[in-house]
Design an enzyme around this catalytic site. Sequence first.
Site, short mmCIF file in Angstrom:
data_model
loop_
_atom_site.label_atom_id
_atom_site.label_comp_id
_atom_site.label_asym_id
_atom_site.label_seq_id
_atom_site.Cartn_x
_atom_site.Cartn_y
_atom_site.Cartn_z
N GLY A 67 0.81 -1.22 0.00
CA GLY A 67 0.00 0.00 0.00
C GLY A 67 0.85 1.27 0.00
CG ASP A 94 -8.58 -2.27 7.99
OD1 ASP A 94 -8.16 -2.44 9.15
OD2 ASP A 94 -9.44 -3.00 7.47
#
Length: 276
Positions: free
Chosen positions: A139, A156
């Site tokens: 990410g 998250d």
Amino acid sequence: MQELWASEMQTPDLRISCRVSKMLHYEKTPYQELMVVDTYEFGRMLFLDNIIQTNIKDEFVYHEMMAHVGLNTLPNPRRVLVVGGGDGGVIREIIKHPSVEKATLVEIDAKVVEAAQKYLPEISCALTDPRVEVIIDDGIKHVQQSKNKYDMIIVDSTDPIGPAVGLFAGEFYRSVAEALTDDGLFVAQTESPFFNRDLIARVYKEISSAFPLTRLYLACIPTYPGGLWTFTMGSKKHDPLQVDVSRIPDLATKYYSPGIHRACFELPPFVADLIK
Ligand code: SAM
């Protein structure tokens, strides 16, 4: 017959243990140890590196609070990115918003997505929605390569260990700001106000230097250390406290509500002190 318990060492001196009715899956992925068990108290649970990630009984609190506070702060969120979150719970909440045209999930570990799809359909059910794109990648890299692309970014992540360390760093928050549109906002789970006080203070400071507006909010999640959990929002323009809560749509939620949208920003003094 001997009892089987699954335990997370929440701190070196505190452990949460759940009695297991069935061991369903265990594997070492290239990134972490993944375990899925059925428990008597919390139903089905997903552990990574022996740390509770999610379970059928309390998952709704975390997933709703990660998604709806920010999405209902924006007037018309269309493109949303989730970094981590391979169980799909945050994605399930995002696609409840009709304005969202595309929800992208960037999870580093394909095995988490596979296990969630096999064992946790209640949580992962939206990953096959036509508005959802699942990318298996880091990410941090994905965010660095995205410019002015997302209306909201939700981090998250696992706790700040292993591949998630960089997701709690100032450099990452600056690239999140660049990946957002001009009035975009960002939310991250930022751990326990009892056990991660330094981290909360540091992350709040880092996010404040990357965004004009920073807000900390709370929710109660029984399986996370201490039960009380923090989330930090960085916003370029919109303030969650200026939202007209009477206009928040009914999204079929079990924890989040218009009242909670306001109340979650009310910080007990010991938490407010962390971000003074
Ligand atoms: N709600 C959970 C918690 O706080 O316990 C987090 C759930 S979700 C399963 C976290 C995910 O973040 C994991 O599946 C992990 O593989 C992923 N992750 C960690 N570092 C990452 C990175 N750099 N890029 C993308 N995903 C990452």
